[in-house]
Design an enzyme around this catalytic site. Structure first.
Site, PDB file in Angstrom:
ATOM      1  N   ASP A  96       0.837  -1.193   0.000  1.00 41.44           N
ATOM      2  CA  ASP A  96       0.000   0.000   0.000  1.00 41.44           C
ATOM      3  C   ASP A  96       0.875   1.247   0.000  1.00 41.44           C
ATOM      4  O   ASP A  96       1.833   1.351   0.772  1.00 41.44           O
ATOM      5  CB  ASP A  96      -0.887  -0.011   1.249  1.00 41.44           C
ATOM      6  CG  ASP A  96      -2.011   0.998   1.195  1.00 41.44           C
ATOM      7  OD1 ASP A  96      -1.793   2.101   0.657  1.00 41.44           O
ATOM      8  OD2 ASP A  96      -3.107   0.703   1.690  1.00 41.44           O
ATOM      9  N   ASP A 118      -5.976   7.485  -8.724  1.00 45.31           N
ATOM     10  CA  ASP A 118      -7.429   7.578  -8.557  1.00 45.31           C
ATOM     11  C   ASP A 118      -7.764   8.987  -8.068  1.00 45.31           C
ATOM     12  O   ASP A 118      -7.229   9.433  -7.053  1.00 45.31           O
ATOM     13  CB  ASP A 118      -7.891   6.540  -7.529  1.00 45.31           C
ATOM     14  CG  ASP A 118      -9.405   6.365  -7.510  1.00 45.31           C
ATOM     15  OD1 ASP A 118     -10.131   7.369  -7.690  1.00 45.31           O
ATOM     16  OD2 ASP A 118      -9.868   5.228  -7.308  1.00 45.31           O
TER      17      ASP A 118
END
Length: 211
Positions: A96, A118
């Protein structure tokens, strides 16, 4: 956007430990040993299917590259490109982007790329944007003094937000491109999303900023 699950993706990554670092916590502070040289290390957070990181590695053999993505299936496609390229200056991490300090020591990374992240357009999701201040805290820690972030997107809203976020954090905007593909910028390597959006005639935005 979450990719469709790819059958055998986990096994594909596990079977290629030379390129895929399976125990990234153990790599912290040892990345130059892993690459076997003292060349600069650049990372791409959210590397997708690997077109950018592979293209950059081939274009710049004197730089080591690390592609990071949380999605196993996506990273397995990036591995396909790495294997096909024959480039030895690439490693991949399935982690992550918010926990980079677990895998990189202070100042261990020389430059960081954010490509077509995103946009998280809803205001309630602002903290998830990769250019939000808590992410910048993380990047600053693993980059050297005055370390750079290179950011590309097709999303004007995210671009405007990111320029403001960088500026409010105290970063210096080194250069800004409001239409990258119409500029004289040389050596651009496109991501999969970039090619898709560019083919549709969409403008690509880019900024280089440093702490």
């Amino acid at each position: 956007m979450r990719a469709r699950r790819r059958k055998g993706a986990e096994e594909h990554l596990a079977n290629n430990p030379h390129f895929v670092i399976l125990n990234p916590e153990d790599a912290k502070g040892h990345w130059r040993e892993i690459f076997g040289n003292d060349k600069p290390i650049h990372i791409e957070v959210g590397s997708g299917k690997g077109a950018f990181i592979t293209g950059m590695a081939l274009q710049n053999p004197d730089i080591n590259y690390i592609g990071i993505d949380i999605q196993v299936s996506v990273l397995s496609y990036a591995l396909d490109k790495v294997l096909a390229s024959g480039a030895e200056n690439i490693r991949l991490l399935q982690v992550d982007g918010s926990s980079l300090t677990n895998y990189f020591a202070d100042g261990e990374i020389d430059l960081l790329y954010l490509n077509f992240s995103d946009p998280w357009p809803k205001k309630k999701h602002t903290k998830r944007r990769l250019t939000y201040k808590t992410f910048l805290d993380t990047y600053k820690q693993i980059l050297p003094e005055h370390g750079e972030i290179h950011f590309k997107t097709d999303n004007r809203g995210l671009f405007e937000y990111s320029l403001a976020s960088f500026s409010q954090y105290g970063m210096i905007l080194k250069q800004v491109w409001l239409d990258l593909h119409a500029s004289d910028f040389e050596g651009n390597v496109m991501t999969e999303y970039e090619k898709k959006f560019s083919d549709k005639g969409q403008v690509i935005y880019r900024v280089e900023a440093h702490f």
